[in-house]
Design an enzyme around this catalytic site. Structure first.
Site, PDB file in Angstrom:
ATOM      1  N   GLY A  87       0.766  -1.244   0.000  1.00  0.00           N
ATOM      2  CA  GLY A  87       0.000   0.000   0.000  1.00  0.00           C
ATOM      3  C   GLY A  87       0.799   1.297   0.000  1.00  0.00           C
ATOM      4  CD1 TRP A  97       4.413   3.025  -4.894  1.00  0.00           C
ATOM      5  CD2 TRP A  97       3.508   3.026  -6.950  1.00  0.00           C
ATOM      6  NE1 TRP A  97       5.430   2.934  -5.808  1.00  0.00           N
ATOM      7  CE2 TRP A  97       4.924   2.930  -7.076  1.00  0.00           C
ATOM      8  CE3 TRP A  97       2.737   3.018  -8.099  1.00  0.00           C
ATOM      9  CZ2 TRP A  97       5.559   2.846  -8.318  1.00  0.00           C
ATOM     10  CZ3 TRP A  97       3.358   2.949  -9.341  1.00  0.00           C
ATOM     11  CH2 TRP A  97       4.757   2.862  -9.446  1.00  0.00           C
ATOM     12  CG  ASP A 152      -1.397  -6.851  -4.654  1.00  0.00           C
ATOM     13  OD1 ASP A 152      -0.510  -6.025  -4.945  1.00  0.00           O
ATOM     14  OD2 ASP A 152      -1.153  -8.075  -4.497  1.00  0.00           O
ATOM     15  CG  ASP A 192      -4.744 -12.444 -11.914  1.00  0.00           C
ATOM     16  OD1 ASP A 192      -4.099 -11.501 -12.397  1.00  0.00           O
ATOM     17  OD2 ASP A 192      -4.519 -13.637 -12.178  1.00  0.00           O
ATOM     18  CG  ASP A 237       5.612  -0.706  -7.858  1.00  0.00           C
ATOM     19  OD1 ASP A 237       6.538  -0.687  -8.697  1.00  0.00           O
ATOM     20  OD2 ASP A 237       5.807  -0.773  -6.629  1.00  0.00           O
ATOM     21  CE  LYS A 291       7.852  -3.354 -10.271  1.00  0.00           C
ATOM     22  NZ  LYS A 291       8.007  -3.405  -8.815  1.00  0.00           N
TER      23      LYS A 291
HETATM   24  C1  LIG Z   1       6.411  -4.478  -5.527  1.00  0.00           C
HETATM   25  S1  LIG Z   1       4.846  -4.946  -4.930  1.00  0.00           S
HETATM   26  C2  LIG Z   1       3.957  -3.428  -5.031  1.00  0.00           C
HETATM   27  C3  LIG Z   1       4.332  -2.448  -3.957  1.00  0.00           C
HETATM   28  C4  LIG Z   1       3.381  -1.270  -3.881  1.00  0.00           C
HETATM   29  N1  LIG Z   1       3.495  -0.407  -5.035  1.00  0.00           N
HETATM   30  C5  LIG Z   1       3.667  -0.464  -2.638  1.00  0.00           C
HETATM   31  O1  LIG Z   1       4.114   0.671  -2.756  1.00  0.00           O
HETATM   32  O2  LIG Z   1       3.407  -0.954  -1.543  1.00  0.00           O
HETATM   33  C6  LIG Z   1       4.193  -5.850  -6.288  1.00  0.00           C
HETATM   34  C7  LIG Z   1       2.782  -6.373  -6.086  1.00  0.00           C
HETATM   35  O3  LIG Z   1       2.285  -6.862  -7.335  1.00  0.00           O
HETATM   36  C8  LIG Z   1       1.296  -7.823  -7.018  1.00  0.00           C
HETATM   37  N2  LIG Z   1       0.931  -8.609  -8.182  1.00  0.00           N
HETATM   38  C9  LIG Z   1       1.721  -9.418  -8.920  1.00  0.00           C
HETATM   39  N3  LIG Z   1       1.004 -10.000  -9.898  1.00  0.00           N
HETATM   40  C10 LIG Z   1      -0.269  -9.529  -9.791  1.00  0.00           C
HETATM   41  C11 LIG Z   1      -1.481  -9.779 -10.511  1.00  0.00           C
HETATM   42  N4  LIG Z   1      -1.520 -10.626 -11.549  1.00  0.00           N
HETATM   43  N5  LIG Z   1      -2.606  -9.136 -10.109  1.00  0.00           N
HETATM   44  C12 LIG Z   1      -2.576  -8.298  -9.056  1.00  0.00           C
HETATM   45  N6  LIG Z   1      -1.467  -8.034  -8.325  1.00  0.00           N
HETATM   46  C13 LIG Z   1      -0.324  -8.635  -8.691  1.00  0.00           C
HETATM   47  C14 LIG Z   1       1.966  -8.629  -5.912  1.00  0.00           C
HETATM   48  O4  LIG Z   1       1.004  -9.360  -5.173  1.00  0.00           O
HETATM   49  C15 LIG Z   1       2.663  -7.534  -5.094  1.00  0.00           C
HETATM   50  O5  LIG Z   1       1.896  -7.157  -3.981  1.00  0.00           O
END
Ligand SMILES: C[S@@+](CC[C@H](N)C(=O)[O-])C[C@H]1O[C@@H](n2cnc3c(N)ncnc32)[C@H](O)[C@@H]1O
Length: 204
Positions: free
Chosen positions: A54, A56, A71, A87, A110, A150
């Protein structure tokens, strides 16, 4: 936030995030990109993809935005943030977003695949997420809206970036100072969705 890795214990942004009450060090990447490119403003509606834990979303709320966050993993509540656990590649999730709001001023993504440390594998897994993030941006961005996503760099980066560039007036590939030095990540920044080219788009 507990230090998970040795490098966290030595990491400036990790400790800064703890001290300033952010849920992730990633919060500083969005702060830095927003300072440079002005992606999020007061009263914007922001769609935050791959939002957990969370950081961002916290930054977007601080900037005066209302946020819909998505997420796979759960996320603790934040005032001003509507969270959808789902998803981002699934049309069911897009329906859930649409039930909350059909148009956004900014889409920010992200999302990361699980990192293996193998640059090629991480790259190809991130390509899929970036392509879905584009799809979602085309579904939900207002004309003139802003987008950041990203990607882990690799051979598909130029192809995706040239596809992405068609949709925005201002476009840039950027790595914020808070990205880890050894990371291959880069952010596609787009401002002014649909500006010059009136691209075909799907209706929400
Ligand atoms: C680097 S973290 C994000 C950090 C966030 N921007 C923050 O500031 O806290 C990446 C996130 O992408 C999510 N993620 C990966 N594949 C996903 C998908 N197919 N659908 C939704 N979320 C996904 C992961 O569960 C993870 O929580």
């Amino acid at each position: 936030m507990k230090p998970r890795r040795v490098e966290d214990r030595q990491d400036h942004y990790y400790w800064k995030a703890r001290k300033e009450g952010y849920r992730s060090r990633a919060a500083f990447k969005l702060k830095q990109m927003n300072r440079k490119f002005g992606l999020i403003k007061k009263d914007y509606w922001v769609l935050d993809l791959g939002a957990s834990p969370g950081g961002w979303s916290q930054v977007a709320v601080e900037l005066g935005a209302r946020v819909v966050a998505v997420d796979l993993s759960p996320m603790d509540g934040i005032d001003g943030v509507y969270f959808i656990q789902g998803d981002l590649t699934s049309p069911e999730t897009w329906d859930k977003i649409r039930e909350v709001r059909g148009r956004f001023d900014a889409v920010i993504c992200d999302a990361s695949p699980k990192i293996t440390g193998n640059w090629d594998i991480d790259h190809f897994r991130s390509v899929e997420l970036v392509e879905y993030a584009f799809k979602i941006a085309r579904l939900f961005l207002k004309r003139g809206g802003n987008f950041v996503v990203k990607m882990f760099q690799g051979e598909e980066t130029p192809r995706l970036y040239s596809e992405f560039k068609k949709f925005f007036v201002f476009k840039k590939l950027h790595t914020p100072p808070a990205s880890r030095k050894r990371s291959s990540e880069v952010y596609f920044i787009g401002k002014g969705f649909g500006g010059k080219f009136k691209p075909e788009r799907d209706e929400p």
